[in-house]
Design an enzyme around this catalytic site. Structure first.
Site, mmCIF file in Angstrom:
data_model
loop_
_atom_site.group_PDB
_atom_site.id
_atom_site.type_symbol
_atom_site.label_atom_id
_atom_site.label_comp_id
_atom_site.label_asym_id
_atom_site.label_seq_id
_atom_site.Cartn_x
_atom_site.Cartn_y
_atom_site.Cartn_z
ATOM 1 N N ASP A 127 0.837 -1.203 0.000
ATOM 2 C CA ASP A 127 0.000 0.000 0.000
ATOM 3 C C ASP A 127 0.872 1.253 0.000
ATOM 4 O O ASP A 127 2.038 1.204 0.370
ATOM 5 C CB ASP A 127 -0.864 0.036 1.276
ATOM 6 N N ARG A 171 -1.210 -0.817 -8.645
ATOM 7 C CA ARG A 171 -2.586 -0.523 -8.251
ATOM 8 C C ARG A 171 -2.748 1.004 -8.233
ATOM 9 O O ARG A 171 -2.110 1.687 -7.440
ATOM 10 C CB ARG A 171 -2.834 -1.093 -6.843
HETATM 11 P P1 FDA Z 1 -14.472 8.804 -5.268
HETATM 12 O O1 FDA Z 1 -14.017 9.106 -3.878
HETATM 13 O O2 FDA Z 1 -14.665 9.933 -6.206
HETATM 14 O O3 FDA Z 1 -15.747 7.897 -5.192
HETATM 15 C C1 FDA Z 1 -16.504 7.506 -6.318
HETATM 16 C C2 FDA Z 1 -17.839 6.958 -5.801
HETATM 17 O O4 FDA Z 1 -17.602 5.755 -5.059
HETATM 18 C C3 FDA Z 1 -18.532 7.886 -4.796
HETATM 19 O O5 FDA Z 1 -19.361 8.780 -5.454
HETATM 20 C C4 FDA Z 1 -19.284 6.903 -3.940
HETATM 21 O O6 FDA Z 1 -20.467 6.510 -4.603
HETATM 22 C C5 FDA Z 1 -18.388 5.720 -3.893
HETATM 23 N N1 FDA Z 1 -17.495 5.718 -2.713
HETATM 24 C C6 FDA Z 1 -16.172 6.024 -2.678
HETATM 25 N N2 FDA Z 1 -15.684 5.867 -1.436
HETATM 26 C C7 FDA Z 1 -16.717 5.477 -0.666
HETATM 27 C C8 FDA Z 1 -16.843 5.131 0.715
HETATM 28 N N3 FDA Z 1 -15.809 5.175 1.543
HETATM 29 N N4 FDA Z 1 -18.061 4.751 1.170
HETATM 30 C C9 FDA Z 1 -19.120 4.681 0.344
HETATM 31 N N5 FDA Z 1 -19.071 4.988 -0.977
HETATM 32 C C10 FDA Z 1 -17.879 5.383 -1.470
HETATM 33 N N6 FDA Z 1 -5.520 5.057 -0.961
HETATM 34 C C11 FDA Z 1 -4.241 5.343 -0.598
HETATM 35 O O7 FDA Z 1 -3.918 6.513 -0.378
HETATM 36 N N7 FDA Z 1 -3.311 4.356 -0.502
HETATM 37 C C12 FDA Z 1 -3.598 3.051 -0.783
HETATM 38 O O8 FDA Z 1 -2.729 2.177 -0.679
HETATM 39 C C13 FDA Z 1 -4.939 2.736 -1.184
HETATM 40 N N8 FDA Z 1 -5.298 1.458 -1.500
HETATM 41 C C14 FDA Z 1 -6.535 1.223 -2.072
HETATM 42 C C15 FDA Z 1 -6.833 -0.037 -2.561
HETATM 43 C C16 FDA Z 1 -8.046 -0.256 -3.224
HETATM 44 C C17 FDA Z 1 -8.341 -1.623 -3.774
HETATM 45 C C18 FDA Z 1 -8.981 0.812 -3.365
HETATM 46 C C19 FDA Z 1 -10.286 0.613 -4.093
HETATM 47 C C20 FDA Z 1 -8.694 2.050 -2.836
HETATM 48 C C21 FDA Z 1 -7.478 2.264 -2.170
HETATM 49 N N9 FDA Z 1 -7.186 3.517 -1.627
HETATM 50 C C22 FDA Z 1 -5.883 3.779 -1.244
HETATM 51 C C23 FDA Z 1 -8.255 4.524 -1.428
HETATM 52 C C24 FDA Z 1 -8.364 5.497 -2.599
HETATM 53 O O9 FDA Z 1 -7.236 6.330 -2.651
HETATM 54 C C25 FDA Z 1 -9.615 6.384 -2.475
HETATM 55 O O10 FDA Z 1 -9.532 7.158 -1.301
HETATM 56 C C26 FDA Z 1 -10.932 5.601 -2.457
HETATM 57 O O11 FDA Z 1 -10.886 4.519 -3.329
HETATM 58 C C27 FDA Z 1 -12.105 6.510 -2.892
HETATM 59 O O12 FDA Z 1 -11.874 7.008 -4.171
HETATM 60 P P2 FDA Z 1 -12.638 6.552 -5.517
HETATM 61 O O13 FDA Z 1 -11.621 6.307 -6.558
HETATM 62 O O14 FDA Z 1 -13.551 5.429 -5.250
HETATM 63 O O15 FDA Z 1 -13.408 7.839 -6.004
#
Ligand code: FDA
Length: 308
Positions: A134, A184
């Site tokens: 991560d 990732r």
């Molecule tokens: P965005 O935040 O724009 O969300 C898009 C949509 O998804 C939202 O409109 C909502 O519908 C839904 N959604 C997103 N988050 C939600 C929540 N918590 N609860 C409910 N609905 C939600 N970050 C990091 O800094 N270091 C890391 O190592 C990782 N590792 C990692 C692994 C994996 C497999 C994932 C999916 C994510 C991470 N992250 C991470 C977290 C990442 O940086 C980010 O904060 C979250 O994925 C939310 O961003 P989205 O890309 O989903 O977009």
């Protein structure tokens, strides 16, 4: 603003104490975390493995002692033996946070984290699976990438995370998109200063698309970690354009986030991996999830005050 406040609260001992002592919080936490024990993690992983892949994360970060880091290694090694016994090695990998493995220890933290992660990679190889590292806040990026590079000398399939909100990441993607790499790509969950990170959602999204283009046209295995429907569509289109089959990249989402979309993607035969955390140290992880969606916060505050 709200997100920054929650990320600050994720480091507060008083807030942590209050959340951990309030039983009504538990059901809200359970939405995002498999449970406190290895057995809980295996049980949920077994269910998910029917139609998707998994990455298990033993919760913990900001370890302040060598002994605590050593315990984290043992927890992972136990987990990996259990995955092998259950025949889940092909479906489930593990994700690790280097701050849980000693990276932040004064003096030779980097060396300690490398040695500890090496032992986890060794156990993962024995279980027929692999490790993804991560990414934490930007002050750790260089150290994390150099540890991953060292691990890849012995464990070629070690993956890592890059965060699209950092301005450096498009360049990192270009450097790391070589043969056998596993990157990732996520947006980034930490509150970073404007000097190093894009702060507006539109800028983060635009950076995410630029990074995707680099990874999809590269030679590695891109792992598209987002719940953002628009970015998922763009990722699938770019994969098609680059001539990638469904096995040549994967979509990744967090356990408990957009479960209906996860089920739909899995039903449609896409390669989907669920990031599945477990353990007792859920507080900072959980607070970052609250920061990502205000509706989660309302639900959480109701549970703290006993109003459902
Ligand atoms: P965005 O935040 O724009 O969300 C898009 C949509 O998804 C939202 O409109 C909502 O519908 C839904 N959604 C997103 N988050 C939600 C929540 N918590 N609860 C409910 N609905 C939600 N970050 C990091 O800094 N270091 C890391 O190592 C990782 N590792 C990692 C692994 C994996 C497999 C994932 C999916 C994510 C991470 N992250 C991470 C977290 C990442 O940086 C980010 O904060 C979250 O994925 C939310 O961003 P989205 O890309 O989903 O977009």
């Amino acid at each position: 603003m709200l997100r920054s406040a929650l990320i600050t609260a994720s480091r507060s001992a008083n807030c942590r104490d209050l959340a951990e002592r309030t039983p009504l919080v538990r059901p809200v936490v359970d939405r995002f975390v498999a449970g406190p024990t290895t057995g809980d993690a295996i049980a949920v992983a077994r269910e998910l493995a029917a139609d998707r892949l998994i990455s298990l994360d033993h919760l913990g970060e900001d370890t302040h002692s060598r002994a605590q880091a050593g315990q984290a290694v043992e927890s992972y090694r136990t987990l990996l033996r259990r995955l092998a016994d259950e025949g889940l090695g092909e479906r489930a990998e593990v994700s690790v946070k280097l701050s849980a493995l000693g990276q932040a220890l004064p003096g030779d933290g980097g060396k300690i984290a490398l040695a500890n992660t090496w032992r986890i990679c060794e156990a993962a190889a024995a279980a027929g699976t692999m490790v993804t590292v991560d990414m934490e806040d930007h002050t750790t990026t260089d150290s994390t990438l150099s540890i991953v590079q060292a691990l890849r000398a012995d464990f070629r399939d070690t993956g890592t995370v890059l965060q699209a909100h950092l301005k450096r990441t498009e360049g990192d993607c270009a450097d790391l998109a070589g043969p056998n790499s596993r990157i990732r790509l996520c947006k980034g969950a930490y509150d970073e200063p404007a000097s190093v990170a894009y702060r507006a959602k539109s800028d983060v999204d635009a950076s995410y698309v630029r990074c995707l283009k680099v990874l999809m046209s590269g030679q590695g295995h891109p792992m598209v970690a987002t719940h953002d429907s628009r970015l998922l569509e763009i990722a699938m289109r770019l994969a098609d354009q680059a001539g990638r089959s469904r096995d040549d990249y994967e979509l990744q989402m967090l356990y408990g986030v957009r479960p209906a979309l996860q089920a739909e993607l899995a039903r449609n035969g896409l390669r989907l991996r669920v990031y599945l955390p477990y353990g007792t140290e859920w507080y900072p992880y959980f607070m970052r999830r609250l920061g990502e969606r205000p509706a989660n916060l309302t639900f959480f505050l109701r549970s703290l005050t006993g109003r459902r």
